[in-house]
Write a protein that holds these residues in place. Structure first.
Motif, mmCIF file in Angstrom:
data_model
loop_
_atom_site.group_PDB
_atom_site.id
_atom_site.type_symbol
_atom_site.label_atom_id
_atom_site.label_comp_id
_atom_site.label_asym_id
_atom_site.label_seq_id
_atom_site.Cartn_x
_atom_site.Cartn_y
_atom_site.Cartn_z
ATOM 1 N N ARG A 6 -12.017 -1.350 10.476
ATOM 2 C CA ARG A 6 -10.599 -1.094 10.464
ATOM 3 C C ARG A 6 -9.870 -1.895 9.589
ATOM 4 O O ARG A 6 -9.087 -1.838 8.870
ATOM 5 C CB ARG A 6 -9.971 -0.648 11.671
ATOM 6 N N MET A 7 -10.299 -3.369 9.694
ATOM 7 C CA MET A 7 -9.444 -4.268 9.116
ATOM 8 C C MET A 7 -9.881 -4.308 7.782
ATOM 9 O O MET A 7 -8.913 -4.659 6.812
ATOM 10 C CB MET A 7 -9.818 -5.681 9.602
ATOM 11 N N LEU A 8 -11.166 -4.031 7.142
ATOM 12 C CA LEU A 8 -11.180 -3.884 5.896
ATOM 13 C C LEU A 8 -10.819 -2.735 5.293
ATOM 14 O O LEU A 8 -10.168 -2.744 4.171
ATOM 15 C CB LEU A 8 -12.750 -3.663 5.832
ATOM 16 N N VAL A 12 -7.455 -2.765 2.193
ATOM 17 C CA VAL A 12 -7.621 -1.846 0.990
ATOM 18 C C VAL A 12 -6.469 -0.889 0.865
ATOM 19 O O VAL A 12 -5.782 -0.776 -0.266
ATOM 20 C CB VAL A 12 -8.850 -0.999 1.099
ATOM 21 N N HIS A 13 -6.058 -0.394 2.125
ATOM 22 C CA HIS A 13 -4.858 0.625 2.136
ATOM 23 C C HIS A 13 -3.703 -0.262 1.712
ATOM 24 O O HIS A 13 -2.849 0.062 0.937
ATOM 25 C CB HIS A 13 -4.777 0.959 3.637
ATOM 26 N N CYS A 14 -3.417 -1.530 2.411
ATOM 27 C CA CYS A 14 -2.355 -2.306 1.835
ATOM 28 C C CYS A 14 -2.060 -2.657 0.375
ATOM 29 O O CYS A 14 -1.052 -2.341 -0.035
ATOM 30 C CB CYS A 14 -2.256 -3.600 2.674
ATOM 31 N N LEU A 15 -3.312 -2.992 0.003
ATOM 32 C CA LEU A 15 -3.317 -3.230 -1.622
ATOM 33 C C LEU A 15 -3.054 -1.913 -2.452
ATOM 34 O O LEU A 15 -2.113 -1.905 -3.460
ATOM 35 C CB LEU A 15 -4.580 -3.554 -1.952
ATOM 36 N N ALA A 43 3.142 2.953 6.433
ATOM 37 C CA ALA A 43 3.023 3.260 7.779
ATOM 38 C C ALA A 43 1.841 4.377 8.099
ATOM 39 O O ALA A 43 1.207 4.116 9.134
ATOM 40 C CB ALA A 43 4.386 3.529 8.232
ATOM 41 N N TRP A 44 2.116 5.634 7.638
ATOM 42 C CA TRP A 44 1.469 6.946 8.112
ATOM 43 C C TRP A 44 -0.099 6.529 7.732
ATOM 44 O O TRP A 44 -0.876 6.760 8.858
ATOM 45 C CB TRP A 44 1.881 8.031 7.204
ATOM 46 N N PRO A 45 -0.511 6.092 6.715
ATOM 47 C CA PRO A 45 -2.176 5.935 6.648
ATOM 48 C C PRO A 45 -2.489 4.749 7.590
ATOM 49 O O PRO A 45 -3.649 5.086 8.133
ATOM 50 C CB PRO A 45 -2.526 5.590 5.271
ATOM 51 N N ALA A 46 -1.922 3.908 7.808
ATOM 52 C CA ALA A 46 -2.366 2.661 8.465
ATOM 53 C C ALA A 46 -2.208 3.015 9.943
ATOM 54 O O ALA A 46 -3.315 2.708 10.785
ATOM 55 C CB ALA A 46 -1.393 1.237 8.373
#
Length: 242
Positions: A6-8, A12-15, A43-46
């Motif tokens: 999840r952290m990985l 990627v999502h945040c980037l 927010a939504w994807p995270a």
């Protein structure tokens, strides 16, 4: 293993969200609704990736035609995702000057119209306070602030700093408390469903007619209301999970 995975994915999502936010804000820099749209991108994807379920009661949040100072408890870096889901229209926030130098994210944050403050520079802080007060008075824009000034990291609601309340009094706009149940240190990210978070917006606290002599009482009233609400939210979640 699930936690690490999840952290990985979250990194990627945040980037990707930062790049998309930067493109959006470059297309319409300093638009008052940029902050809300960027917050949703994060927010939504995270929340889906992290397996966090958010329940929110938001009747007291302002309409786009109203200006107010929104104050919320600050628990962890995950607030970007938990609270990003509920940022109202035409709302900007106040953040540390150092955020500006985070690649992609910092530039998007600034171009979204958020106010950056150098807390170590009193002159810069006063200038930022003046800008936000003018924004509240002259435009239908609200300001989102964490009055604790730092993350609590599971230690409970911390003492409030006076900036948000002084700003509201000077601008003559109400304060809207937003309370988030205690989640820092309680999420189980190694499970598919890592936990639930409950959010409630409390009725606005008016500041019309108040002066500096009312500042301490206003801070105490707001903190007491938020503390009681957070405790209610925590008890409700515990009862529902039992």
């Amino acid at each position: 293993m699930l936690h690490l995975f999840r952290m990985l994915l979250l990194a990627v999502h945040c980037l990707l969200a930062s790049v998309l936010s930067l493109l959006l804000t470059l297309a319409r820099p300093f638009h008052p609704d940029n902050s809300r749209l960027c917050a949703r991108l994060y927010a939504w994807p995270a929340l889906c990736l992290l397996g966090i379920r958010v329940e929110a009661r938001l009747d007291s949040l302002p309409t786009p035609e109203q200006s107010c100072v929104i104050v919320a408890n600050h628990q962890s870096n995950f607030d970007l995702f938990v609270l990003g889901r509920i940022v109202p229209e035409r709302t900007v926030s106040i953040g540390k000057q150092s955020l500006k130098w985070i690649p992609f994210f910092g530039q998007a944050y600034w171009l979204a119209g958020n106010v950056l403050v150098d807390r170590g520079n009193p002159r810069s802080a006063k200038r930022a306070l003046k800008i936000t007060q003018q924004t509240l008075r002259q435009r239908t824009t609200s300001i989102w602030i964490f009055p604790e000034g730092t993350r609590s990291l599971g230690r409970g609601l911390q003492p409030f700093k006076k900036g948000a309340f002084q700003m509201a009094i000077n601008a003559g706009v109400p304060i809207v408390p937003v309370c988030v149940s205690s989640y820092a240190g309680r999420l189980q990210l190694d499970r598919w469903r890592s936990g639930r978070v409950s959010i409630q917006a409390l009725p606005a606290i008016p500041t019309q007619g108040m002066g500096s002599q009312d500042l301490s009482a206003l801070m105490e009233e707001c903190r007491a209301q938020m503390q009681a609400c957070i405790q209610r939210l925590d008890r409700r979640l515990e009862a529902n999970s039992g």
